[in-house]
Write a protein that holds these residues in place. Structure first.
Motif, PDB file in Angstrom:
ATOM      1  N   GLY A  60      77.823  55.549  30.279  1.00 39.28           N
ATOM      2  CA  GLY A  60      77.324  55.504  29.241  1.00 39.28           C
ATOM      3  C   GLY A  60      78.080  54.400  28.372  1.00 39.28           C
ATOM      4  O   GLY A  60      79.322  54.413  28.506  1.00 39.28           O
ATOM      5  N   LEU A  61      77.455  53.704  27.352  1.00 40.61           N
ATOM      6  CA  LEU A  61      78.192  52.865  26.915  1.00 40.61           C
ATOM      7  C   LEU A  61      78.747  53.426  25.344  1.00 40.61           C
ATOM      8  O   LEU A  61      78.138  54.033  24.742  1.00 40.61           O
ATOM      9  N   PRO A  62      79.951  53.222  25.277  1.00 43.11           N
ATOM     10  CA  PRO A  62      80.727  53.835  24.177  1.00 43.11           C
ATOM     11  C   PRO A  62      80.350  53.256  22.669  1.00 43.11           C
ATOM     12  O   PRO A  62      79.967  52.251  22.471  1.00 43.11           O
ATOM     13  N   ASP A  63      80.236  53.920  21.753  1.00 44.98           N
ATOM     14  CA  ASP A  63      80.136  53.572  20.381  1.00 44.98           C
ATOM     15  C   ASP A  63      81.289  53.412  19.534  1.00 44.98           C
ATOM     16  O   ASP A  63      82.514  53.251  20.164  1.00 44.98           O
ATOM     17  N   SER A  85      73.469  46.259  31.084  1.00 47.22           N
ATOM     18  CA  SER A  85      72.285  45.571  31.442  1.00 47.22           C
ATOM     19  C   SER A  85      71.218  46.425  32.307  1.00 47.22           C
ATOM     20  O   SER A  85      70.244  45.735  32.841  1.00 47.22           O
ATOM     21  N   GLY A  86      71.364  47.510  32.530  1.00 43.56           N
ATOM     22  CA  GLY A  86      70.637  48.408  33.295  1.00 43.56           C
ATOM     23  C   GLY A  86      68.936  48.127  32.977  1.00 43.56           C
ATOM     24  O   GLY A  86      68.028  48.141  33.831  1.00 43.56           O
ATOM     25  N   ALA A 115      82.712  46.426  36.253  1.00 43.89           N
ATOM     26  CA  ALA A 115      81.281  46.304  36.433  1.00 43.89           C
ATOM     27  C   ALA A 115      80.315  47.731  36.383  1.00 43.89           C
ATOM     28  O   ALA A 115      79.235  47.562  36.002  1.00 43.89           O
ATOM     29  N   GLY A 116      80.923  49.047  36.175  1.00 39.67           N
ATOM     30  CA  GLY A 116      80.343  49.986  35.823  1.00 39.67           C
ATOM     31  C   GLY A 116      79.669  49.807  34.278  1.00 39.67           C
ATOM     32  O   GLY A 116      78.541  50.053  34.223  1.00 39.67           O
ATOM     33  N   PHE A 117      80.553  49.400  33.560  1.00 38.44           N
ATOM     34  CA  PHE A 117      80.264  49.090  31.966  1.00 38.44           C
ATOM     35  C   PHE A 117      79.042  48.121  32.079  1.00 38.44           C
ATOM     36  O   PHE A 117      78.149  48.112  31.190  1.00 38.44           O
ATOM     37  N   ALA A 118      79.443  47.033  32.840  1.00 34.72           N
ATOM     38  CA  ALA A 118      78.206  45.894  32.667  1.00 34.72           C
ATOM     39  C   ALA A 118      76.993  46.458  33.262  1.00 34.72           C
ATOM     40  O   ALA A 118      75.891  45.837  32.589  1.00 34.72           O
ATOM     41  N   PHE A 122      77.699  43.462  41.544  1.00 29.18           N
ATOM     42  CA  PHE A 122      78.529  43.715  40.386  1.00 29.18           C
ATOM     43  C   PHE A 122      79.936  43.926  40.772  1.00 29.18           C
ATOM     44  O   PHE A 122      80.998  43.463  40.168  1.00 29.18           O
ATOM     45  N   ALA A 123      80.093  44.965  41.471  1.00 28.95           N
ATOM     46  CA  ALA A 123      81.278  45.347  42.055  1.00 28.95           C
ATOM     47  C   ALA A 123      82.172  44.226  42.663  1.00 28.95           C
ATOM     48  O   ALA A 123      83.390  44.142  42.301  1.00 28.95           O
ATOM     49  N   PHE A 124      81.341  43.516  43.482  1.00 31.93           N
ATOM     50  CA  PHE A 124      82.381  42.411  44.222  1.00 31.93           C
ATOM     51  C   PHE A 124      82.513  41.353  43.236  1.00 31.93           C
ATOM     52  O   PHE A 124      83.907  40.801  43.339  1.00 31.93           O
TER      53      PHE A 124
END
Length: 516
Positions: free
Chosen positions: A263-266, A38-39, A31-34, A9-11
């Motif tokens: 974490g994903l934001p609302d 999708s975790g 990439a962190g949010f992705a 993801f990072a690359f």
């Protein structure tokens, strides 16, 4: 498996960001949010986030340690640093707190803590941006880093008071750290140039500085910075910084990843982040006018303010202690500010050139001691006193020319003065430097600065100021050489190509086939 997901993801998104002209760190944030989104589908274990946070923390410690290696502590005891940092913090709190109370249904304590978290600027982003442009030791870079340290100290104080924790009595031991300097200097001298040098850096940054400070109730970040600053005057400080560079960069990828993976934001978090992004320019504008009050030139105030126009990872640390329910909105706010700030500072110098005529009239009367008008009585001006510039200076000096060397690194200037060079501190990219330049006997200019923008700007401003003498520069790349020549240089030496030709000429000479 977990590490493979991080790397993929990072690359992938880091490369995508680079392709569209953004710094890769923006891709790491994405990439962190992705990964967070999708975790559950890719089977990423929850405990991996904690491991990444640890890796990210090591990256921050190494970054602060390398910043400390390039920092002169006496540069902190400056009015523009202490005054600019403290006054900006107080005004920011006075602006943000009523605004938060007005728009959000919060109690005053929560509003104040949010305002404090939003008042800080990012040490990681600013230091990385300045380092990437080789401006950590330039005047505006030193002011920016000094203000960031003041802010970090404020953040540490806030966390200590709000968290209800106080340093242990053993914290007093840190005042004896300067006594360790001879021992650490000796270890650095004995460590060689390879793996032991890297391990010594990790030992000082992560173990003695980081864990050592943390064990007595102080900030590990402050410890890493302190031990870096302890070595700043050593002749091998730059070599140690270069040795740690790759490790630091890899760990900092983890820092940007873990911000997004928090974490994903609302919807409300997204609205909060967007509103904070809209008011973000207030931070930079406030820095600009505050620094002008301390007699900085418009260019220095602008570049310093622009590097600090972002929200801070320290705000997230404060929130994790006193406002855990606001951690995700603040993480998104910080990420969005990075998305705005990083590309802006990437084009900071051309942007200032466009705005200079509107910004210069705001300057205060008089000059800051580090930004006095330049008077040159020499025949030759060498811009940039690295290895190339110093070699040119020495050679021309031996031929009987009167020379002055110019560089934006005060450490280099001081070292060259001790070696007998006629060296002056100035930033070649400052257009006011060239407008106010007094050089009646100047005939030749050598462009030896590392930054191609500095060579282009210096050449353009010299020609615009009526300089008719000979300007020669060097460049690593053909397109840079063309740009410098187009700006008005008489000749641009392509370093690698000409060096290769020079080596070949020695062979031809030996073979009796030397060209005329």
């Amino acid at each position: 498996m977990t590490e493979a997901i991080w790397i993929i993801f990072a690359f992938g998104l880091g490369m995508a960001a680079r392709v569209i002209g953004l710094p890769p760190l923006i891709g790491y944030l994405a990439a962190g949010f992705a990964i967070a989104a999708s975790g559950e589908y890719i089977g990423l274990p929850a405990e991996s986030t904690g491991a990444l946070q640890h890796l990210a923390h090591l990256g921050v410690l190494l970054l602060l340690f390398t910043v400390g290696l390039k920092l002169k502590l006496k540069s902190l005891a400056r009015p523009e640093v202490i005054g600019g940092g403290l006054i900006h913090f107080m005004i920011s709190c006075l602006i943000f707190t009523p605004g938060i109370l007005f728009f959000l249904d919060l109690d005053w304590y929560t509003a104040l803590m949010l305002a404090i978290a939003l008042s800080f600027s990012s040490t990681v982003l600013a230091a990385k941006a300045l380092e990437g442009k080789r401006e950590l030791r330039a005047f505006h870079g030193r002011v920016a880093i000094g203000i960031l340290i003041v802010q970090d100290l404020i953040a540490l104080l806030v966390m200590s008071l709000a968290g209800g924790s106080t340093p242990s009595m053993w914290a007093l031991v840190v005042f004896g750290i300067p006594l360790l300097r001879p021992l650490i200097y000796k270890l650095l001298d004995m460590s060689g140039h390879d793996d032991l040098l890297v391990l010594l850096g990790l030992l000082l940054a992560l173990v003695i500085g980081g864990y050592g400070f943390e064990s007595v109730g102080l900030s590990s970040e402050l410890g890493a910075l302190a031990f870096g600053a302890l070595l700043a005057n050593h002749s091998r400080a730059h070599e140690l910084s270069k040795a740690l560079w790759s490790i630091k960069e890899v760990f900092l990828v983890g820092f940007f990843l873990q911000i997004g993976m928090g974490g994903l934001p609302d919807g409300q978090a997204l609205i909060f982040a967007l509103v904070m992004a809209v008011v973000l320019p207030i931070k930079g504008i406030l820095f600009f006018f505050l620094l002008l009050l301390f007699k900085l030139r418009a260019r220095s105030a602008f570049l310093t303010g622009l590097s600090l126009t972002n929200y801070s990872e320290f705000g997230l640390i404060v929130a994790s202690i006193v406002l855990p329910e606001w951690l995700i909105p603040l993480a998104l706010t910080v990420a969005l500010s990075f998305l705005i700030s990083a590309p802006l500072y990437r084009s900071a110098h051309p942007l200032y050139e466009k705005l200079a005529n509107h910004l210069i009239p705001f300057e205060s009367k008089g000059y800051h001691p580090d930004e006095q008008p330049l008077h040159i009585d020499a025949e030759v001006l060498v811009i940039g006193l690295g290895r190339t510039g110093t070699a040119a200076y020495r050679h021309l000096e031996n031929k009987g020319f009167s020379i002055v060397g110019l560089d934006s690194d005060p450490v280099k200037i001081e070292a060259h003065k001790q070696d007998g060079l006629n060296a002056v501190f100035a930033d070649a990219e400052d257009q006011m430097l060239w407008k106010q330049l007094q050089a009646p006997n100047l005939k030749y200019v050598v462009l030896a600065a590392n930054d191609v923008e500095a060579k282009i700007i210096a050449t353009q401003k010299l020609r615009e100021g009526g300089f008719k003498g000979f300007i020669i520069g060097h460049s690593l790349y053909a397109d840079h050489a063309e740009a410098i020549t187009a700006a008005g240089a008489d000749f641009t030496h392509q370093t690698f190509a000409e060096t290769g030709i020079g080596l070949a000429e020695h062979i031809l000479k030996k073979a009796g086939k030397a060209t005329s």
